[in-house]
Design a protein around this motif. Sequence first.
Motif, PDB file in Angstrom:
ATOM      1  N   ASN A 180      87.484 105.511  94.064  1.00  0.00           N
ATOM      2  CA  ASN A 180      87.497 106.319  92.852  1.00  0.00           C
ATOM      3  C   ASN A 180      88.595 105.843  91.911  1.00  0.00           C
ATOM      4  OD1 ASN A 180      85.457 108.032  93.941  1.00  0.00           O
ATOM      5  ND2 ASN A 180      87.041 109.179  95.052  1.00  0.00           N
ATOM      6  N   ASN A 181      88.463 106.222  90.656  1.00  0.00           N
ATOM      7  CA  ASN A 181      89.458 105.857  89.644  1.00  0.00           C
ATOM      8  C   ASN A 181      89.786 104.363  89.733  1.00  0.00           C
ATOM      9  OD1 ASN A 181      91.306 106.123  87.557  1.00  0.00           O
ATOM     10  ND2 ASN A 181      92.957 106.811  88.916  1.00  0.00           N
ATOM     11  N   LEU A 182      88.752 103.565  89.713  1.00  0.00           N
ATOM     12  CA  LEU A 182      88.938 102.121  89.881  1.00  0.00           C
ATOM     13  C   LEU A 182      89.689 101.518  88.710  1.00  0.00           C
ATOM     14  CD1 LEU A 182      85.492 101.376  91.451  1.00  0.00           C
ATOM     15  CD2 LEU A 182      87.685 100.681  92.439  1.00  0.00           C
ATOM     16  N   LYS A 183      90.469 100.507  89.028  1.00  0.00           N
ATOM     17  CA  LYS A 183      91.301  99.818  88.050  1.00  0.00           C
ATOM     18  C   LYS A 183      90.923  98.338  88.020  1.00  0.00           C
ATOM     19  CE  LYS A 183      95.145 102.907  89.208  1.00  0.00           C
ATOM     20  NZ  LYS A 183      96.559 102.969  89.671  1.00  0.00           N
ATOM     21  N   PRO A 184      91.198  97.660  86.928  1.00  0.00           N
ATOM     22  CA  PRO A 184      90.882  96.222  86.878  1.00  0.00           C
ATOM     23  C   PRO A 184      91.519  95.442  88.031  1.00  0.00           C
ATOM     24  CG  PRO A 184      91.354  97.025  84.683  1.00  0.00           C
ATOM     25  CD  PRO A 184      91.654  98.162  85.623  1.00  0.00           C
ATOM     26  N   GLU A 185      92.688  95.864  88.477  1.00  0.00           N
ATOM     27  CA  GLU A 185      93.346  95.152  89.574  1.00  0.00           C
ATOM     28  C   GLU A 185      92.662  95.371  90.922  1.00  0.00           C
ATOM     29  OE1 GLU A 185      94.763  97.207  87.331  1.00  0.00           O
ATOM     30  OE2 GLU A 185      96.337  98.442  88.255  1.00  0.00           O
ATOM     31  N   ASP A 186      91.670  96.251  90.974  1.00  0.00           N
ATOM     32  CA  ASP A 186      90.875  96.409  92.196  1.00  0.00           C
ATOM     33  C   ASP A 186      89.766  95.350  92.284  1.00  0.00           C
ATOM     34  OD1 ASP A 186      91.085  99.943  91.692  1.00  0.00           O
ATOM     35  OD2 ASP A 186      92.209  98.743  93.148  1.00  0.00           O
ATOM     36  N   THR A 187      89.605  94.578  91.230  1.00  0.00           N
ATOM     37  CA  THR A 187      88.597  93.519  91.242  1.00  0.00           C
ATOM     38  C   THR A 187      88.901  92.526  92.352  1.00  0.00           C
ATOM     39  OG1 THR A 187      88.117  93.736  88.900  1.00  0.00           O
ATOM     40  CG2 THR A 187      87.610  91.614  89.937  1.00  0.00           C
ATOM     41  N   ALA A 188      87.940  92.325  93.238  1.00  0.00           N
ATOM     42  CA  ALA A 188      88.128  91.445  94.382  1.00  0.00           C
ATOM     43  C   ALA A 188      86.822  91.393  95.161  1.00  0.00           C
ATOM     44  CB  ALA A 188      89.243  91.957  95.288  1.00  0.00           C
ATOM     45  N   LYS A 189      86.790  90.514  96.138  1.00  0.00           N
ATOM     46  CA  LYS A 189      85.706  90.538  97.107  1.00  0.00           C
ATOM     47  C   LYS A 189      86.200  91.337  98.306  1.00  0.00           C
ATOM     48  CE  LYS A 189      81.995  87.624  98.758  1.00  0.00           C
ATOM     49  NZ  LYS A 189      81.427  86.252  98.762  1.00  0.00           N
ATOM     50  N   TYR A 190      85.411  92.307  98.703  1.00  0.00           N
ATOM     51  CA  TYR A 190      85.806  93.226  99.753  1.00  0.00           C
ATOM     52  C   TYR A 190      85.085  92.870 101.052  1.00  0.00           C
ATOM     53  CZ  TYR A 190      88.249  96.194  96.450  1.00  0.00           C
ATOM     54  OH  TYR A 190      89.138  96.678  95.522  1.00  0.00           O
ATOM     55  N   TYR A 191      85.854  92.854 102.119  1.00  0.00           N
ATOM     56  CA  TYR A 191      85.347  92.475 103.428  1.00  0.00           C
ATOM     57  C   TYR A 191      85.649  93.573 104.440  1.00  0.00           C
ATOM     58  CZ  TYR A 191      85.498  87.719 101.487  1.00  0.00           C
ATOM     59  OH  TYR A 191      85.329  86.608 100.707  1.00  0.00           O
ATOM     60  N   CYS A 192      84.733  93.766 105.384  1.00  0.00           N
ATOM     61  CA  CYS A 192      85.056  94.630 106.514  1.00  0.00           C
ATOM     62  C   CYS A 192      85.256  93.760 107.756  1.00  0.00           C
ATOM     63  CB  CYS A 192      83.999  95.699 106.743  1.00  0.00           C
ATOM     64  SG  CYS A 192      82.353  95.117 107.127  1.00  0.00           S
ATOM     65  N   ASN A 193      86.025  94.299 108.654  1.00  0.00           N
ATOM     66  CA  ASN A 193      86.437  93.544 109.842  1.00  0.00           C
ATOM     67  C   ASN A 193      86.496  94.465 111.053  1.00  0.00           C
ATOM     68  OD1 ASN A 193      89.479  93.117 111.261  1.00  0.00           O
ATOM     69  ND2 ASN A 193      88.026  91.440 111.489  1.00  0.00           N
ATOM     70  N   TRP A 194      85.924  93.994 112.143  1.00  0.00           N
ATOM     71  CA  TRP A 194      86.024  94.685 113.440  1.00  0.00           C
ATOM     72  C   TRP A 194      86.318  93.637 114.497  1.00  0.00           C
ATOM     73  CZ3 TRP A 194      82.604  94.202 117.727  1.00  0.00           C
ATOM     74  CH2 TRP A 194      82.876  95.091 118.772  1.00  0.00           C
ATOM     75  N   ARG A 195      87.425  93.788 115.162  1.00  0.00           N
ATOM     76  CA  ARG A 195      87.901  92.781 116.103  1.00  0.00           C
ATOM     77  C   ARG A 195      87.925  91.436 115.397  1.00  0.00           C
ATOM     78  NH1 ARG A 195      85.184  94.161 122.003  1.00  0.00           N
ATOM     79  NH2 ARG A 195      86.388  96.064 122.378  1.00  0.00           N
ATOM     80  N   GLN A 196      87.254  90.423 115.951  1.00  0.00           N
ATOM     81  CA  GLN A 196      87.266  89.101 115.310  1.00  0.00           C
ATOM     82  C   GLN A 196      86.066  88.884 114.399  1.00  0.00           C
ATOM     83  OE1 GLN A 196      87.988  89.266 118.870  1.00  0.00           O
ATOM     84  NE2 GLN A 196      90.076  89.460 118.090  1.00  0.00           N
ATOM     85  N   THR A 197      85.309  89.930 114.164  1.00  0.00           N
ATOM     86  CA  THR A 197      84.088  89.805 113.372  1.00  0.00           C
ATOM     87  C   THR A 197      84.328  90.213 111.925  1.00  0.00           C
ATOM     88  OG1 THR A 197      82.732  90.257 115.324  1.00  0.00           O
ATOM     89  CG2 THR A 197      81.685  90.524 113.177  1.00  0.00           C
ATOM     90  N   TRP A 198      83.844  89.387 111.018  1.00  0.00           N
ATOM     91  CA  TRP A 198      83.966  89.635 109.585  1.00  0.00           C
ATOM     92  C   TRP A 198      82.579  89.600 108.945  1.00  0.00           C
ATOM     93  CZ3 TRP A 198      88.647  90.444 107.039  1.00  0.00           C
ATOM     94  CH2 TRP A 198      89.805  90.208 107.789  1.00  0.00           C
ATOM     95  N   GLY A 199      82.412  90.422 107.912  1.00  0.00           N
ATOM     96  CA  GLY A 199      81.223  90.285 107.102  1.00  0.00           C
ATOM     97  C   GLY A 199      81.429  89.202 106.057  1.00  0.00           C
ATOM     98  N   LEU A 200      80.387  88.978 105.247  1.00  0.00           N
ATOM     99  CA  LEU A 200      80.460  87.952 104.200  1.00  0.00           C
ATOM    100  C   LEU A 200      81.073  88.474 102.911  1.00  0.00           C
ATOM    101  CD1 LEU A 200      77.027  86.180 104.702  1.00  0.00           C
ATOM    102  CD2 LEU A 200      79.271  85.493 105.566  1.00  0.00           C
ATOM    103  N   GLY A 201      81.265  89.786 102.834  1.00  0.00           N
ATOM    104  CA  GLY A 201      81.927  90.358 101.683  1.00  0.00           C
ATOM    105  C   GLY A 201      80.974  90.806 100.594  1.00  0.00           C
ATOM    106  N   THR A 202      81.484  91.689  99.739  1.00  0.00           N
ATOM    107  CA  THR A 202      80.738  92.152  98.572  1.00  0.00           C
ATOM    108  C   THR A 202      81.708  92.194  97.390  1.00  0.00           C
ATOM    109  OG1 THR A 202      79.279  93.897  97.716  1.00  0.00           O
ATOM    110  CG2 THR A 202      81.120  94.624  99.088  1.00  0.00           C
ATOM    111  N   GLN A 203      81.246  91.675  96.267  1.00  0.00           N
ATOM    112  CA  GLN A 203      82.120  91.539  95.103  1.00  0.00           C
ATOM    113  C   GLN A 203      82.187  92.847  94.321  1.00  0.00           C
ATOM    114  OE1 GLN A 203      84.035  88.904  94.079  1.00  0.00           O
ATOM    115  NE2 GLN A 203      84.786  90.185  92.394  1.00  0.00           N
ATOM    116  N   VAL A 204      83.400  93.247  93.994  1.00  0.00           N
ATOM    117  CA  VAL A 204      83.632  94.408  93.131  1.00  0.00           C
ATOM    118  C   VAL A 204      84.357  93.917  91.889  1.00  0.00           C
ATOM    119  CG1 VAL A 204      84.870  96.589  92.884  1.00  0.00           C
ATOM    120  CG2 VAL A 204      83.716  96.042  95.041  1.00  0.00           C
ATOM    121  N   THR A 205      83.784  94.210  90.734  1.00  0.00           N
ATOM    122  CA  THR A 205      84.399  93.823  89.464  1.00  0.00           C
ATOM    123  C   THR A 205      84.602  95.066  88.614  1.00  0.00           C
ATOM    124  OG1 THR A 205      83.322  91.661  89.539  1.00  0.00           O
ATOM    125  CG2 THR A 205      84.201  92.381  87.420  1.00  0.00           C
ATOM    126  N   VAL A 206      85.848  95.300  88.234  1.00  0.00           N
ATOM    127  CA  VAL A 206      86.189  96.458  87.399  1.00  0.00           C
ATOM    128  C   VAL A 206      86.569  95.936  86.019  1.00  0.00           C
ATOM    129  CG1 VAL A 206      87.587  98.530  87.184  1.00  0.00           C
ATOM    130  CG2 VAL A 206      87.029  97.631  89.462  1.00  0.00           C
TER     131      VAL A 206
END
Length: 112
Positions: free
Chosen positions: A84-110
């Motif tokens: 919520n209340n997203l800011k331009p500095e929140d712009t990034a590719k977001y990844y989730c991680n469990w143990r050694q497993t990572w997703g490919l990420g999803t891009q967020v652009t504010v």
Amino acid sequence: QVQLVESGGGLVQPGGSMRLSCTASETIFDMDGVYWYRRVPDKEREFVAFVNKNNASTTYATAVSGRFAVSWENTKNTVYLQMNNLKPEDTAKYYCNWRQTWGLGTQVTVSP
């Protein structure tokens, strides 16, 4: 082997909201938590949030505390990151991680 898939990213205006999802390919039974990280080009990966399976414990980076909320939906093998209340500095590719497993990420652009 468990796979993680992030979704829900996109373009949003400053002050807006967005919910990211991280779905596991199978039920994660153990008590290891799930992390959200983000990364912008040419910068170090940054911790965003953590949740354990029973939602009994959550942790947030200072930069997002009070604006982001992480939760685990056991029935859907999914962890959410409500932003919520997203800011331009929140712009990034977001990844989730469990143990050694990572997703490919999803891009967020504010951006306006």
